[in-house]
Design an enzyme around this catalytic site. Structure first.
Site, mmCIF file in Angstrom:
data_model
loop_
_atom_site.group_PDB
_atom_site.id
_atom_site.type_symbol
_atom_site.label_atom_id
_atom_site.label_comp_id
_atom_site.label_asym_id
_atom_site.label_seq_id
_atom_site.Cartn_x
_atom_site.Cartn_y
_atom_site.Cartn_z
ATOM 1 N NE ARG A 140 -3.709 -0.120 2.388
ATOM 2 C CZ ARG A 140 -5.451 -0.396 2.500
ATOM 3 N NH1 ARG A 140 -5.361 -1.770 2.261
ATOM 4 N NH2 ARG A 140 -6.048 0.180 2.508
ATOM 5 C CE1 TYR A 143 -4.468 6.666 -3.111
ATOM 6 C CE2 TYR A 143 -4.721 6.272 -0.614
ATOM 7 C CZ TYR A 143 -5.029 6.726 -1.869
ATOM 8 O OH TYR A 143 -6.459 7.600 -1.804
ATOM 9 N NE ARG A 184 -12.989 3.029 -4.613
ATOM 10 C CZ ARG A 184 -13.075 4.315 -4.841
ATOM 11 N NH1 ARG A 184 -12.684 5.435 -3.775
ATOM 12 N NH2 ARG A 184 -12.900 4.894 -6.012
ATOM 13 C CG PHE A 189 -19.720 -5.944 0.687
ATOM 14 C CD1 PHE A 189 -18.701 -7.075 0.223
ATOM 15 C CD2 PHE A 189 -19.665 -5.577 1.951
ATOM 16 C CE1 PHE A 189 -17.770 -7.350 1.277
ATOM 17 C CE2 PHE A 189 -18.921 -6.082 2.955
ATOM 18 C CZ PHE A 189 -17.661 -6.957 2.605
ATOM 19 N NE ARG A 209 -10.619 0.524 5.766
ATOM 20 C CZ ARG A 209 -9.964 -0.326 6.456
ATOM 21 N NH1 ARG A 209 -9.947 -0.690 7.687
ATOM 22 N NH2 ARG A 209 -8.918 -1.131 5.749
#
Ligand code: NAD
Ligand code: UDP
Length: 313
Positions: A140, A143, A184, A189, A209
């Site tokens: 990661r 980023y 994402r 979902f 989150r």
């Protein structure tokens, strides 16, 4: 005013362009279409005050504007890890090019930074004063460290050249015009639930989150840009309601009345365990707080994806 929005064809950028046009500004959208799409701004292209330029921000740009919202950068882990070297270039060279442009024009510039600058935080919720816990060599990092480097550049241009900067740390933001396949959690979902496929929870689903609806986030951005010149931030913008990924999956299943089953998959490396913004500063300085609860934002986003899937068939 003449306003430049880099990354204007993306999720947040397209809503921001729309808002700025509504407020009577002239808007120049600059985008490479790395993750954004023409479709996101198709409804704006006939507007007399709207221009679009296909351009990669890693290359210097010469245009005349009064303000710059700098959003160009892929935001989803799947997208930014696809070409990590390009992600770092976009963050660093893109910031330098836009800051040089702002310096030449004497323009105010806002950086779309991220909660990822806090990494996998051991302070919870995260205030702006927290320096973060970031792995500099992980998957990661292109980023996280890229955005941290960009923040450094913004503050050095401010200190060295007196540039008017605004640095906003954006927490997970969602809404219509998310890319259906960007990996994402909200797009995954919803797409899985609508198509009856398994809902993939990474890890045990206990990581958290906080999700901000895109309209709320755009309101914060515009207020911040318009705030007094001395207020540089960094300032957090996000919705402080915190959910586990398991709770999110259950909400999506309920709202879509889906028959999908929940399955568990390995947790990606360096995946933060918890994330929730402390938005005290935004509340005090901008009088801002989010107004759209997750359940309502999800309904609007589900409608968008339903409509999109219908159009594809
Ligand atoms: P997005 O991927 O939908 O939009 C990013 C846009 O930038 C896309 O249109 C893409 O084509 C463009 N782009 C990427 N690289 C470019 C380059 N080199 N030159 C020109 N254009 C380029 O993402 P988003 O969710 O709209 O995010 C916008 C900004 O907000 C990003 O800087 C992101 O890091 C930041 N942010 C977003 C979130 C979130 O949850 N959505 C959270 C934190 C920070
Ligand atoms: N996630 C998940 N299933 C998915 C996609 C993501 O459980 O299909 C998890 C992911 O591991 C992370 C959280 O959801 O813990 C948010 O992931 P996302 O990629 O949306 O954003 P970020 O990790 O950048 O906050």
């Amino acid at each position: 005013m003449r306003v430049l929005v880099t990354g204007g064809a993306g999720l947040i950028g397209s809503h921001l362009c729309e808002r700025l046009l509504r407020d009577g500004h002239e808007v120049l959208c600059v985008d490479s279409y790395f993750t954004g799409s023409r479709q996101n701004i198709a409804h704006l292209t006939n507007h007399p005050m709207f221009d679009v330029l296909r351009h990669d921000v890693t290359v210097p740009l010469m245009v005349e504007v009064d303000r710059i919202y700098h959003l160009a950068c892929p935001a989803s882990p799947v997208h930014y890890q696809r070409d990590p070297v390009q992600t770092m270039k976009t963050n660093i060279l893109g910031a330098i090019n836009m800051l040089d442009l702002a310096k030449r024009l004497g323009a105010r510039i806002l950086q779309a930074s991220t909660s990822e600058v806090y990494g996998d935080p051991d302070v919870h919720p995260q205030p702006e004063s927290y320096w973060g816990r970031v792995n500099p060599v992980g998957v990661r990092s292109c980023y996280d460290e890229g955005k941290r480097g960009a923040e450094t550049l913004f503050f050095d241009f401010h200190r060295q050249y007196g540039l008017e900067i605004k640095v906003m740390r954006i927490f997970n933001t969602y809404g219509p015009r998310m890319c259906a396949d960007d990996g994402r959690v909200i797009s995954n979902f919803i797409m899985q639930a609508l198509s009856g496929r398994d809902i993939t929870i990474y890890g045990d689903g206990q990581q958290t989150r906080s999700f901000c609806y895109v309209d709320d986030l755009v309101n914060a951005m515009v207020s911040f840009m318009d705030s007094e010149p001395g207020f540089t931030g960094p300032v957090n913008a996000g919705n402080p309601e915190e959910f586990t990924m398991l709770q999110l999956a259950e909400q999506v299943l309920n709202l879509t009345a889906s028959v999908s089953k929940i399955v568990f998959r390995p947790l990606p490396s360096d995946d933060p365990r918890q994330r929730r913004p402390d938005i005290t500063l935004a509340q005090q300085m901008l009088g801002w707080r989010p107004t759209v609860p997750l359940s309502e934002g999800l309904v609007r986003t589900i409608e968008y994806f339903r409509h999109q899937s219908g159009r594809r068939r």
